[in-house]
Design a protein around this motif. Structure first.
Motif, PDB file in Angstrom:
ATOM      1  N   ASP A   1      48.467  28.908 -47.228  1.00 63.43           N
ATOM      2  CA  ASP A   1      49.418  28.840 -46.116  1.00 63.43           C
ATOM      3  C   ASP A   1      48.663  28.878 -44.797  1.00 63.43           C
ATOM      4  O   ASP A   1      48.142  29.917 -44.390  1.00 63.43           O
ATOM      5  CB  ASP A   1      50.404  30.008 -46.199  1.00 63.43           C
ATOM      6  N   LEU A   2      48.608  27.721 -44.136  1.00 56.07           N
ATOM      7  CA  LEU A   2      47.927  27.586 -42.851  1.00 56.07           C
ATOM      8  C   LEU A   2      48.920  27.282 -41.741  1.00 56.07           C
ATOM      9  O   LEU A   2      48.587  26.655 -40.739  1.00 56.07           O
ATOM     10  CB  LEU A   2      46.869  26.481 -42.942  1.00 56.07           C
TER      11      LEU A   2
ATOM     12  N   ILE B   1      50.069  24.434 -47.024  1.00 55.83           N
ATOM     13  CA  ILE B   1      51.119  24.414 -46.004  1.00 55.83           C
ATOM     14  C   ILE B   1      50.441  24.422 -44.641  1.00 55.83           C
ATOM     15  O   ILE B   1      49.809  25.406 -44.245  1.00 55.83           O
ATOM     16  CB  ILE B   1      52.043  25.638 -46.155  1.00 55.83           C
ATOM     17  N   LEU B   2      50.589  23.304 -43.926  1.00 56.45           N
ATOM     18  CA  LEU B   2      49.944  23.149 -42.625  1.00 56.45           C
ATOM     19  C   LEU B   2      50.992  22.875 -41.543  1.00 56.45           C
ATOM     20  O   LEU B   2      50.737  22.184 -40.566  1.00 56.45           O
ATOM     21  CB  LEU B   2      48.922  22.010 -42.682  1.00 56.45           C
TER      22      LEU B   2
ATOM     23  N   GLY C   1      50.296  16.316 -51.627  1.00 53.39           N
ATOM     24  CA  GLY C   1      51.426  17.237 -51.623  1.00 53.39           C
ATOM     25  C   GLY C   1      51.401  18.281 -50.522  1.00 53.39           C
ATOM     26  O   GLY C   1      52.233  19.191 -50.500  1.00 53.39           O
ATOM     27  N   ALA C   2      50.463  18.162 -49.578  1.00 47.26           N
ATOM     28  CA  ALA C   2      50.385  19.125 -48.476  1.00 47.26           C
ATOM     29  C   ALA C   2      51.521  18.885 -47.480  1.00 47.26           C
ATOM     30  O   ALA C   2      51.997  17.766 -47.335  1.00 47.26           O
ATOM     31  CB  ALA C   2      49.032  19.030 -47.776  1.00 47.26           C
ATOM     32  N   ASP C   3      51.934  19.935 -46.786  1.00 50.17           N
ATOM     33  CA  ASP C   3      53.005  19.823 -45.787  1.00 50.17           C
ATOM     34  C   ASP C   3      52.398  19.935 -44.392  1.00 50.17           C
ATOM     35  O   ASP C   3      51.996  21.013 -43.966  1.00 50.17           O
ATOM     36  CB  ASP C   3      54.048  20.917 -46.008  1.00 50.17           C
TER      37      ASP C   3
ATOM     38  N   ALA D   1      52.030  13.757 -49.371  1.00 46.42           N
ATOM     39  CA  ALA D   1      51.930  14.688 -48.245  1.00 46.42           C
ATOM     40  C   ALA D   1      53.057  14.436 -47.251  1.00 46.42           C
ATOM     41  O   ALA D   1      53.478  13.295 -47.043  1.00 46.42           O
ATOM     42  CB  ALA D   1      50.578  14.540 -47.550  1.00 46.42           C
ATOM     43  N   ALA D   2      53.560  15.502 -46.637  1.00 52.45           N
ATOM     44  CA  ALA D   2      54.568  15.386 -45.583  1.00 52.45           C
ATOM     45  C   ALA D   2      53.812  15.328 -44.263  1.00 52.45           C
ATOM     46  O   ALA D   2      53.197  16.309 -43.839  1.00 52.45           O
ATOM     47  CB  ALA D   2      55.511  16.579 -45.607  1.00 52.45           C
ATOM     48  N   LEU D   3      53.819  14.152 -43.638  1.00 56.90           N
ATOM     49  CA  LEU D   3      53.034  13.942 -42.425  1.00 56.90           C
ATOM     50  C   LEU D   3      53.899  14.053 -41.177  1.00 56.90           C
ATOM     51  O   LEU D   3      55.098  13.787 -41.211  1.00 56.90           O
ATOM     52  CB  LEU D   3      52.369  12.566 -42.473  1.00 56.90           C
ATOM     53  N   PRO D   4      53.304  14.452 -40.052  1.00 59.82           N
ATOM     54  CA  PRO D   4      54.073  14.585 -38.815  1.00 59.82           C
ATOM     55  C   PRO D   4      54.520  13.220 -38.293  1.00 59.82           C
ATOM     56  O   PRO D   4      53.850  12.214 -38.502  1.00 59.82           O
ATOM     57  CB  PRO D   4      53.085  15.244 -37.848  1.00 59.82           C
TER      58      PRO D   4
END
Length: 227
Positions: A100-101, A120-121, A138-140, A159-162
């Motif tokens: 968790d970042l 988690i980013l 799979g990173a957020d 990944a969930a990208l901004p």
């Protein structure tokens, strides 16, 4: 109970698992290769520390200061680094599975070859970060700031990208939303967007529409998580 050992005594310890060093000033300490599984390092100062190859599974590093720290090859699986400061930190080849970042500052950090699967980013600052060949499967990264970041050959599957716009949009744990360099509450931003005041982007421009869309996405994400 917080460990009251002196810095020299801490350095001599063979077993650091579960140790409580929260809030301690550990600037420049050498924990390379040490096993700190389950340790409490919340608010600890680890500026320039050597944590290369350290086992940091399930460690609480909330708000810890790790500026220019070496974490090459370190194992940080399921650790908590929310709002941690990792400016210029070296995390080459580090394992950060499910770490968790959220809100962490990774400006100019080196993450080449790091495994951030499921990390988690959310709202993390990754300005100028080197993420070449990093695994972000799979990173957020919702609301993360990736200005100038290097993502060459990085794995971004799932990944969930901004959402990209001229000004990045992210939220802080206290609910304040940052657009570019300006911070307001949701209520304040809603009022501003419904008005006619302009900063540097014309309200009639395509770029303004992107900023607004980005804001709405981040706003709804935050409200949904905190409903």
């Amino acid at each position: 109970m917080k460990n009251q050992l002196t810095l020299e005594e801490i350095k001599e310890l063979k077993d650091l698992r579960g140790i409580d060093l929260s809030g301690r000033d550990l600037t420049g300490i050498d924990f390379s290769g040490k096993d700190l599984t389950g340790a409490n390092l919340k608010d600890a100062i680890l500026i320039g520390a050597n944590l290369a190859g350290a086992i940091l599974i399930g460690v609480d590093l909330t708000r810890a200061s790790l500026t220019r720290a070496s974490l090459t090859g370190a194992i940080l699986t399921d650790s908590i680094l929310t709002d941690a400061i990792l400016i210029g930190a070296d995390l080459r080849g580090a394992i950060l599975l499910g770490t968790d970042l959220t809100g962490a500052n990774l400006t100019d950090a080196i993450l080449t070859g790091a495994d951030l699967t499921g990390a988690i980013l959310i709202g993390a600052i990754l300005i100028g970060a080197d993420l070449r060949v990093a695994n972000l499967r799979g990173a957020d990264l919702t609301g993360a700031i990736l200005t100038g970041a290097i993502l060459t050959r990085a794995i971004l599957t799932g990944a969930a990208l901004p959402i990209q716009s001229k000004h990045s949009v992210s939220y802080k744990p206290n609910g304040m939303i940052l657009i570019g360099c300006k911070t307001k509450s949701i209520e304040e931003w809603d009022k501003w967007f419904s008005g006619d005041e302009e900063y540097e982007t014309s309200r009639n421009s395509e770029e303004f529409k992107k900023i607004y869309a980005n804001y709405m996405a981040v706003k709804m994400y935050y409200l949904t998580l905190n409903s």
